[in-house]
Structures are given as structure tokens and as C-alpha cells.
Design a protein around this motif. Structure first.
Motif, PDB file in Angstrom:
ATOM      1  N   ARG A 204     -12.887  -3.168  47.517  1.00 43.32           N
ATOM      2  CA  ARG A 204     -12.844  -1.976  46.663  1.00 43.32           C
ATOM      3  C   ARG A 204     -12.063  -2.275  45.388  1.00 43.32           C
ATOM      4  NH1 ARG A 204     -14.669   2.612  49.036  1.00 43.32           N
ATOM      5  NH2 ARG A 204     -13.384   4.057  47.840  1.00 43.32           N
ATOM      6  N   GLY A 205     -11.026  -3.089  45.506  1.00 44.56           N
ATOM      7  CA  GLY A 205     -10.237  -3.464  44.332  1.00 44.56           C
ATOM      8  C   GLY A 205     -11.034  -4.290  43.337  1.00 44.56           C
TER       9      GLY A 205
ATOM     10  N   ALA B 199     -13.384  -2.005  41.585  1.00 44.03           N
ATOM     11  CA  ALA B 199     -12.652  -1.138  40.664  1.00 44.03           C
ATOM     12  C   ALA B 199     -12.242  -1.860  39.382  1.00 44.03           C
ATOM     13  CB  ALA B 199     -11.412  -0.573  41.352  1.00 44.03           C
ATOM     14  N   GLU B 200     -12.120  -3.164  39.423  1.00 39.69           N
ATOM     15  CA  GLU B 200     -11.701  -3.934  38.246  1.00 39.69           C
ATOM     16  C   GLU B 200     -12.874  -4.376  37.383  1.00 39.69           C
ATOM     17  OE1 GLU B 200      -9.476  -7.122  39.932  1.00 39.69           O
ATOM     18  OE2 GLU B 200      -7.747  -5.849  40.379  1.00 39.69           O
TER      19      GLU B 200
ATOM     20  N   ALA C 277     -18.517  -1.114  39.364  1.00 36.05           N
ATOM     21  CA  ALA C 277     -18.140   0.263  39.702  1.00 36.05           C
ATOM     22  C   ALA C 277     -19.273   1.231  39.373  1.00 36.05           C
ATOM     23  CB  ALA C 277     -16.857   0.654  38.984  1.00 36.05           C
TER      24      ALA C 277
ATOM     25  N   SER D 298     -21.458   3.563  41.862  1.00 37.36           N
ATOM     26  CA  SER D 298     -21.632   4.987  41.624  1.00 37.36           C
ATOM     27  C   SER D 298     -23.105   5.394  41.664  1.00 37.36           C
ATOM     28  CB  SER D 298     -21.020   5.362  40.270  1.00 37.36           C
ATOM     29  OG  SER D 298     -21.199   6.730  40.008  1.00 37.36           O
TER      30      SER D 298
ATOM     31  N   HIS E 107     -16.469   9.324  42.660  1.00 37.85           N
ATOM     32  CA  HIS E 107     -15.308   8.429  42.757  1.00 37.85           C
ATOM     33  C   HIS E 107     -15.532   7.164  41.928  1.00 37.85           C
ATOM     34  CE1 HIS E 107     -12.211   5.796  44.334  1.00 37.85           C
ATOM     35  NE2 HIS E 107     -13.167   4.934  44.643  1.00 37.85           N
ATOM     36  N   TRP E 108     -16.660   6.491  42.146  1.00 32.48           N
ATOM     37  CA  TRP E 108     -16.906   5.231  41.450  1.00 32.48           C
ATOM     38  C   TRP E 108     -17.140   5.443  39.960  1.00 32.48           C
ATOM     39  CZ3 TRP E 108     -14.850   1.290  43.318  1.00 32.48           C
ATOM     40  CH2 TRP E 108     -14.808   1.056  44.685  1.00 32.48           C
TER      41      TRP E 108
ATOM     42  N   VAL F  93     -13.672   5.687  38.603  1.00 29.18           N
ATOM     43  CA  VAL F  93     -13.079   4.351  38.647  1.00 29.18           C
ATOM     44  C   VAL F  93     -13.620   3.503  37.495  1.00 29.18           C
ATOM     45  CG1 VAL F  93     -13.057   2.197  39.996  1.00 29.18           C
ATOM     46  CG2 VAL F  93     -12.553   4.377  41.118  1.00 29.18           C
TER      47      VAL F  93
ATOM     48  N   ALA G 189     -11.533   1.828  34.461  1.00 32.49           N
ATOM     49  CA  ALA G 189     -11.603   0.386  34.201  1.00 32.49           C
ATOM     50  C   ALA G 189     -12.014   0.123  32.759  1.00 32.49           C
ATOM     51  CB  ALA G 189     -12.592  -0.278  35.168  1.00 32.49           C
TER      52      ALA G 189
END
Length: 175
Positions: free
Chosen positions: A35-36, A39-40, A45, A49, A63-64, A67, A71
Motif C-alpha cells: 500500500r505504501g 501511495a508513493e 494510486a 482508484s 481512498h486511492w 492518496v 502524492a
């Protein structure tokens, strides 16, 4: 295993995968990353989504999308900001959290910002047409649907099918 390469490759053709029913394939690629890592990377991301949205998981899509926006604000790697911004607008429009008028306006703005040959443009027009129809403007919706069907015909048949189905619904209402 490279998030940047995978993100760019997946995002470049995400609509092709999702509109031909290969959401599971995309989910498999995304599952290779934490997930990290997702997210980067803005394209990863956004891919997460849109895949969630096409799968009917609105909370994950939102959420995505948030995120991805964060980012992008941090300057994380990814595609040119112009296309990411307009395509993030498509995800926002698909969620329709702000109502159908906003959905239609956001989708129409995203369509205008996309190149004429973009795969995203017909999807934007379809979303705008749905919002326009739900606001009671059948003629305006029909015009948008016809343009979206024409633009998607040879490249994203599932978008074309949705456009034609909505157009038939309007024609039936108009007798």
C-alpha cells in the motif's frame, strides 16, 4: 517489481484493461506492491482508484483518489500533471458524490481537457451525458451520447455499448 515502470505502463492503458473486463489482471499487478508503494506513485494510486471504481468499491476508489492527489502534491513520480489531473477528475465524476450536476460539469471539463483522440474523452462524455440526462435534459444527453459513441466505437466497445444503451433508453422515452 518497479513501481514507477509498472505505474506508467498500467496507467497508460488502464481504460483498455478495465473496459474489456481485465480488472482482475490489473488488481493482480497492483497486488505485487505494498500500500505504501502504491501511495508513493501517482499512476499506481490512480490505477488502484479507477480499478476499485470499475469493481464497484466506491470507498476504495475515493481512498486511492485522495492518496493520488496527495502524492501529486508531494511531487511523487508519475505521468505529466495535465493528464493526471483531468483523469483524476473522471474518477471524481464517476463517484458522483457531489451530485449529478457536479458529475456532469466535472466530466465535461475533463472531456475538454483531453486530447481529441484520447480514450478518456468518450468516457468523460458518457459521464457528462448521464448527469445531463438525470437533470432532465434528454436532448443534451442524446447529443453527448452520440459523440461519445462515435469516438469510442473502434477502441472501447464497452463504452460504445453503454452510450448506445442510454441513447436507446432516451429514444424509447421520446417514443
Amino acid at each position: 517489481g518497479d513501481p514507477a515502470l509498472t505505474g506508467d505502463a498500467v496507467w497508460r492503458d488502464i481504460l483498455v484493461y478495465l473496459t474489456r473486463g481485465d480488472g482482475g489482471l490489473v488488481q493482480g499487478w497492483l497486488s505485487k506492491f505494498s500500500r505504501g508503494q502504491i501511495a508513493e506513485n501517482v499512476p499506481l494510486a490512480l490505477s488502484a482508484s479507477l480499478t476499485a471504481l470499475f469493481s464497484g468499491h466506491l470507498p476504495d476508489a475515493e481512498h486511492w483518489s485522495l492518496v493520488a492527489a496527495a502524492a501529486q502534491e508531494r511531487g511523487e513520480p508519475g505521468e505529466a500533471p495535465r493528464s493526471l489531473a483531468s483523469r483524476a477528475m473522471v474518477i471524481e465524476a464517476m463517484g458522483a458524490r457531489e451530485g449529478v450536476a457536479s458529475m456532469s460539469d466535472v466530466a465535461r471539463a475533463a472531456a475538454r481537457s483531453e486530447p481529441k483522440d484520447s480514450l478518456w474523452r468518450p468516457l468523460c462524455l458518457l459521464l457528462s451525458a448521464i448527469g445531463t440526462y438525470l437533470q432532465g435534459d434528454r436532448a443534451g444527453a442524446a447529443t453527448l451520447l452520440e459523440e461519445a459513441a462515435r469516438l469510442s466505437r473502434s477502441r472501447t466497445p464497452s463504452v460504445t455499448s453503454l452510450c448506445l444503451a442510454h441513447r436507446v433508453m432516451i429514444a424509447l422515452e421520446d417514443e
